[in-house]
Design an enzyme around this catalytic site. Sequence first.
Site, short mmCIF file in Angstrom:
data_model
loop_
_atom_site.label_atom_id
_atom_site.label_comp_id
_atom_site.label_asym_id
_atom_site.label_seq_id
_atom_site.Cartn_x
_atom_site.Cartn_y
_atom_site.Cartn_z
N LYS A 249 15.42 44.49 26.53
CA LYS A 249 14.31 44.50 25.58
C LYS A 249 13.02 44.68 26.37
CE LYS A 249 12.31 42.02 21.67
NZ LYS A 249 10.92 42.36 22.03
N GLY A 704 4.65 35.01 48.48
CA GLY A 704 3.80 35.99 49.16
C GLY A 704 4.60 37.25 49.42
N ARG A 774 1.00 29.82 44.09
CA ARG A 774 0.25 30.37 45.22
C ARG A 774 -1.11 30.81 44.71
NH1 ARG A 774 3.32 31.07 49.80
NH2 ARG A 774 1.26 30.62 50.71
#
Length: 833
Positions: A249, A704, A774
Amino acid sequence: MAGTSGAGLDTYNEKRDFTQTREPRGRKAAKAGRSFVIQKHAATRLHYDLRLEMDGVLKSWAVTKGPSLVAGEKRLAVHVEDHPLDYGGFEGTIPKGNYGAGAVIVWDRGDWVPIDGDYAKGKLEFELKGEKLGGRWHLVRMRGRRGEKRENWLLIKSEDEAARPGDAADILSERPESVKTGRTVEEVAEGAEEKPKPAKPKPGRTRKADEKAPAPRAKKAPMPDFIEPALATLKPAPPTGSKWLHEVKFDGYRLQARLDGQTVRLLTRSGLDWTDRFGAEVTDALRALPAESAIMDGELVVESGAGSSDFSALQADLSEGRKDRFVFYVFDLMYLNGYDLREAPLIERKGVLEELVGTEPGRVRFSSHFGESGSMVLRHACRLSLEGIISKEADAPYRSGRGKGWIKSKCSDRQEFVVAGYVPSTTSDKLIGSLVLGVFEGGALVHVGRVGTGFSQKIAGELRARLEGMRIEKSPFAGKLTADEARGVRFVRPDLVAEVEFRAWTADGLLRHASFRGLREDKAAAEVVRESGPSKVGEPKPQKRRVTLTHPDRIYWPDEGITKEGLADYYAEVWPKIAPFIVGRPLALLRCPGGINGQKFFQKHAWNGISKHISQVKDPGKKAEEAMVAINDLDGLMALVQSAALEIHPWGSTVADWDHPDTITMDLDPGEGVAWEAVVAGAHEVRQRLADAGLEAFVKTSGGKGLHVVAPLKPKADWPAVKAFTKALAGAMAADDPEAYVATITKSRRKGRILIDYLRNQRGMTAVAAYSTRARPGAAVSMPVAWEELDQIGPAYFTVLNTPGRLAALDRDPWEDFHAAARPLEVKPPRRR
């Protein structure tokens, strides 16, 4: 080095009508040589075909952007069928209507020399000796996703004398001509304006057979007007049985693409013409399809992360006027070249559509499907934080309107709501703080709560300006709001529709932990009703927050629109998961009072005015030092949110035993030019070396660029022993494969290599916690994953917005056995292999 038998020439021959095209017939050659050719091919999409001679055939890859002489730059190379050796000299035009129609030139040719690797195993290093290209190259096969038909490889130039710096001239632009005739591909196309000779019928086929309908039950008919789209019915679980196929979807705008000659139109589900909203790139790609007329059903999206569609990103791009990331996925074909296909079976319509669009990535892409168990496909989609799946009857015709032939199964509660008011921001008089929402029940507007996170700063400003012009004095809700519900609300005409994701309904019918995803201007407010969402039976409720947040609508991640309230909601959801990794440990915090774009500072000591819910602890090894910080419960975590702590970095030991770590963290930090596949391979290498030492390894994204490989320890060894062990492990990897790994932080040595950072494993050092956010654009989190998931995601795939849905969909926590797997570190440092 292994090759194949050349049986792939059967596929080559089956795809071509040699009475129509001058391409050579496929015959395997007896000679054994090492020729190569690169042909520039202006088909539906311009690309370059790399062909290497092996075992009497040309192994072939379609390099979508062409080869690059910049060392380390990766170009997608889609493996295609084997070609005959004679094809290496083919130059000309493949007539329209034939497979691969378009002009072809011999862009480069010569010999290739194998250096290392095995074609059959998906890794090949070789040297090219061509008229344009030279030096060493790599072909690396990428691991395919479940249900993916094509085989994707990467073509990568090695660092050598033939490589060019990134700012040098592009060889593709510098040398566009054929090495065979000196012509460009455009000149070949211009010289092929004459129509091909009339085709002779193939043996056993009549002229009438050549003109047959494109699919069973397709009818010759004029192009119809707007076709009302087929709509899916929401169910808590996907249907079972072999008659169903299942599609991902998408999270975008449903559009009907209409191609009529050179005219292309994009219509919404209600028939509005939105062609101009999406720019020329999508319409040009549709116009380039090999069809005179067509009507296709699809969804326009913006992809983020590891390829998942993101409605919020689509909204942001539309708001900013950005049009370079739009992709149109087509999943149905209702009309083609004079034939109405709506009565044809879906599986046949999709087959014709796939042939029309092709499988190469571009602005227009075919939406593939899965024939496996629907529940399995849904679980896989939810684990990857997708929105859900659509299940369709494979043999059904295309039926407009909502019916039982299309079933929608969602991974999380998400639907449209009517915007009935707003509350101004507490931090700016130009922004909204939250939207007040409702649904229609029996024609009356019913209040369902508020949404106060998920707005980018730009969207929050645009909504404030727009809603100011829609204000009304009287509440549009049928019932009277409570004093708390009405506090601070400015009511507006209930004309706008917002799409909102939320965790569940409360007992009194209000939204819990809602997040704004965007406005749905393609849907009418009067159609919005309360949908039945996924079952929440047995789902544990998050602990109640008791810490008061000041300025809860303060935006921490401006582009993603994540507020202080949104961050608190996230941590309340993941508290049972994150608690074992942050409770009772010394913490270092990255605090960002103004959000990720403001001032940032690391803090590991207590500060003036610190919350009573944050513990102050003394390091016994540094008796004169000021108190450090720790938390003991959810209230402590909420106090960190209030203090704008956007990253949480715990020690690898607890405050109960400061000097004996219970965790090893190896940080794989890729340098410039390192592919994700290489980082994944490095993580597996670390895992094996830890296993050799008797330790069990777990993996998480860092949030990261890289990965963290983490091993639980029984706290027996002290910090110097653990540091010595991890330093030796990193050094051994760097010594065994110096081209891939380094163990020193010096940036000059890291280009094209992965730093195996062991320095987290010493007293006083920290690593970002599992599930911690983060403080970077994208709002990624450090996510524990299963090892087999690594090739399906990217380094910042999981975010504040999609993590709760992922956790709710997991059958089993990949780190469920983390603490039970702890072993003492009793071995000597690892040796080189």
